[in-house]
Design a protein around this motif. Structure first.
Motif, PDB file in Angstrom:
ATOM      1  N   LEU A 157      15.089  21.566  -6.739  1.00 53.36           N
ATOM      2  CA  LEU A 157      13.580  21.036  -5.980  1.00 53.36           C
ATOM      3  C   LEU A 157      12.659  22.447  -6.429  1.00 53.36           C
ATOM      4  O   LEU A 157      12.776  23.488  -5.669  1.00 53.36           O
ATOM      5  N   ARG A 158      11.599  22.181  -7.208  1.00 56.93           N
ATOM      6  CA  ARG A 158      10.566  23.152  -7.607  1.00 56.93           C
ATOM      7  C   ARG A 158       9.556  23.211  -6.101  1.00 56.93           C
ATOM      8  O   ARG A 158       9.780  22.139  -5.349  1.00 56.93           O
ATOM      9  N   HIS A 159       9.106  24.398  -5.947  1.00 56.16           N
ATOM     10  CA  HIS A 159       8.328  24.648  -4.783  1.00 56.16           C
ATOM     11  C   HIS A 159       7.166  23.523  -4.767  1.00 56.16           C
ATOM     12  O   HIS A 159       6.813  23.132  -3.729  1.00 56.16           O
ATOM     13  N   ASP A 160       6.512  23.338  -6.019  1.00 57.03           N
ATOM     14  CA  ASP A 160       5.216  22.415  -6.053  1.00 57.03           C
ATOM     15  C   ASP A 160       5.659  20.899  -5.757  1.00 57.03           C
ATOM     16  O   ASP A 160       4.999  20.102  -5.174  1.00 57.03           O
ATOM     17  N   ALA A 161       6.956  20.568  -5.805  1.00 54.46           N
ATOM     18  CA  ALA A 161       7.265  19.212  -5.630  1.00 54.46           C
ATOM     19  C   ALA A 161       7.826  19.273  -4.083  1.00 54.46           C
ATOM     20  O   ALA A 161       7.451  18.210  -3.666  1.00 54.46           O
ATOM     21  N   ALA A 162       8.425  20.174  -3.490  1.00 54.07           N
ATOM     22  CA  ALA A 162       8.547  20.179  -2.089  1.00 54.07           C
ATOM     23  C   ALA A 162       7.303  20.199  -1.274  1.00 54.07           C
ATOM     24  O   ALA A 162       7.142  19.590  -0.416  1.00 54.07           O
ATOM     25  N   GLU A 163       6.309  21.028  -1.753  1.00 53.97           N
ATOM     26  CA  GLU A 163       5.258  20.967  -1.114  1.00 53.97           C
ATOM     27  C   GLU A 163       4.331  19.686  -1.215  1.00 53.97           C
ATOM     28  O   GLU A 163       3.710  19.176  -0.167  1.00 53.97           O
ATOM     29  N   MET A 171       1.074  -1.127   0.006  1.00 53.50           N
ATOM     30  CA  MET A 171      -0.041   0.076   0.076  1.00 53.50           C
ATOM     31  C   MET A 171       0.958   1.343   0.094  1.00 53.50           C
ATOM     32  O   MET A 171       1.897   1.267   0.669  1.00 53.50           O
ATOM     33  N   SER A 172       0.498   2.200  -0.801  1.00 51.32           N
ATOM     34  CA  SER A 172       1.432   3.269  -0.766  1.00 51.32           C
ATOM     35  C   SER A 172       0.319   4.686  -0.759  1.00 51.32           C
ATOM     36  O   SER A 172      -0.995   4.392  -0.768  1.00 51.32           O
ATOM     37  N   LEU A 173       0.731   5.861  -0.745  1.00 50.60           N
ATOM     38  CA  LEU A 173       0.212   7.124  -0.689  1.00 50.60           C
ATOM     39  C   LEU A 173       0.781   7.884  -1.810  1.00 50.60           C
ATOM     40  O   LEU A 173       1.741   8.270  -1.834  1.00 50.60           O
ATOM     41  N   LEU A 174      -0.203   8.640  -2.456  1.00 47.32           N
ATOM     42  CA  LEU A 174       0.415   9.665  -3.428  1.00 47.32           C
ATOM     43  C   LEU A 174      -0.164  10.951  -3.075  1.00 47.32           C
ATOM     44  O   LEU A 174      -1.506  11.143  -2.834  1.00 47.32           O
ATOM     45  N   ALA A 175       0.694  11.800  -2.955  1.00 48.34           N
ATOM     46  CA  ALA A 175       0.368  13.376  -2.721  1.00 48.34           C
ATOM     47  C   ALA A 175       0.506  14.160  -3.856  1.00 48.34           C
ATOM     48  O   ALA A 175       1.362  13.901  -4.460  1.00 48.34           O
ATOM     49  N   VAL A 176      -0.441  15.125  -3.829  1.00 47.03           N
ATOM     50  CA  VAL A 176      -0.570  15.974  -5.181  1.00 47.03           C
ATOM     51  C   VAL A 176      -0.989  17.461  -4.728  1.00 47.03           C
ATOM     52  O   VAL A 176      -1.909  17.572  -4.100  1.00 47.03           O
ATOM     53  N   ASP A 177       0.259  18.221  -5.275  1.00 44.73           N
ATOM     54  CA  ASP A 177      -0.084  19.713  -5.102  1.00 44.73           C
ATOM     55  C   ASP A 177      -0.719  20.016  -6.349  1.00 44.73           C
ATOM     56  O   ASP A 177      -0.175  20.211  -7.469  1.00 44.73           O
ATOM     57  N   LEU A 178      -1.911  20.316  -6.285  1.00 42.13           N
ATOM     58  CA  LEU A 178      -2.877  20.558  -7.374  1.00 42.13           C
ATOM     59  C   LEU A 178      -2.457  21.707  -8.354  1.00 42.13           C
ATOM     60  O   LEU A 178      -2.300  22.866  -7.589  1.00 42.13           O
ATOM     61  N   GLY A 179      -2.683  21.592  -9.683  1.00 39.86           N
ATOM     62  CA  GLY A 179      -2.438  22.599 -10.665  1.00 39.86           C
ATOM     63  C   GLY A 179      -2.098  21.879 -12.003  1.00 39.86           C
ATOM     64  O   GLY A 179      -1.961  20.870 -12.144  1.00 39.86           O
ATOM     65  N   LEU A 180      -1.909  23.075 -13.091  1.00 42.07           N
ATOM     66  CA  LEU A 180      -1.752  22.187 -14.190  1.00 42.07           C
ATOM     67  C   LEU A 180      -0.375  21.960 -14.151  1.00 42.07           C
ATOM     68  O   LEU A 180       0.334  21.212 -14.896  1.00 42.07           O
TER      69      LEU A 180
END
Length: 154
Positions: free
Chosen positions: A124-130, A1-10
């Protein structure tokens, strides 16, 4: 089992956590349009059949794309605002403004990367860091981690 986190946006930040609560991979992806995002979400979740939880930061039509695909695959979805994970993981002084919180996310995300043994970023882009911090919050929330590991406490 794993967890996927998404900082939404295009331009989306993504972070995958394993069942041990450690970061497996992270990236930033520019989808460019909602149509391309829809196709990409379908393909991405198809390649990750072990995902049990999807943590989304943000809302609107883009969240609906992720939620619809997750529902088809019986993936549990938690949708949160940035203030939720920031309150638990950042000091108050680090989140007085959105820009300040984004810049504070970077060093903590890098520590999670190192603690997890994930590949180090060249940048490290801020969206990946978040996304990394959203996922870390999610790992705590769903019980993959009992608490913040001593190595990551500040």
């Amino acid at each position: 089992m794993s967890l996927l986190a998404v900082d939404l946006g295009l331009r989306t930040g993504l972070a995958l956590y394993g069942d041990d609560g450690r970061l497996r991979w992270y990236r930033s992806q520019n989808f460019g349009s909602a149509t391309r995002l829809r196709r990409a979400v379908h393909g991405l979740l198809h390649t990750l059949p072990e995902v049990r939880w999807l943590i989304l930061e943000g809302g609107g039509n883009l969240a609906g794309i992720w939620e619809n695909e997750a529902e088809k695959r019986a993936i549990d979805v938690l949708r949160i605002g940035a203030e939720v994970w920031r309150q638990r993981l950042l000091y108050g002084r680090e989140q007085r403004t959105g820009a300040q919180a984004k810049s504070s996310a970077d060093p903590f995300a890098r520590r999670i990367i190192e603690w997890s043994g994930a590949p180090r970023p060249t940048s490290l882009r801020h969206d990946a860091a978040e996304a990394i911090l959203i996922g870390f919050w999610g790992a705590l929330e769903v019980g993959l981690l009992d608490g913040i590991p001593p190595e990551l406490r500040r």
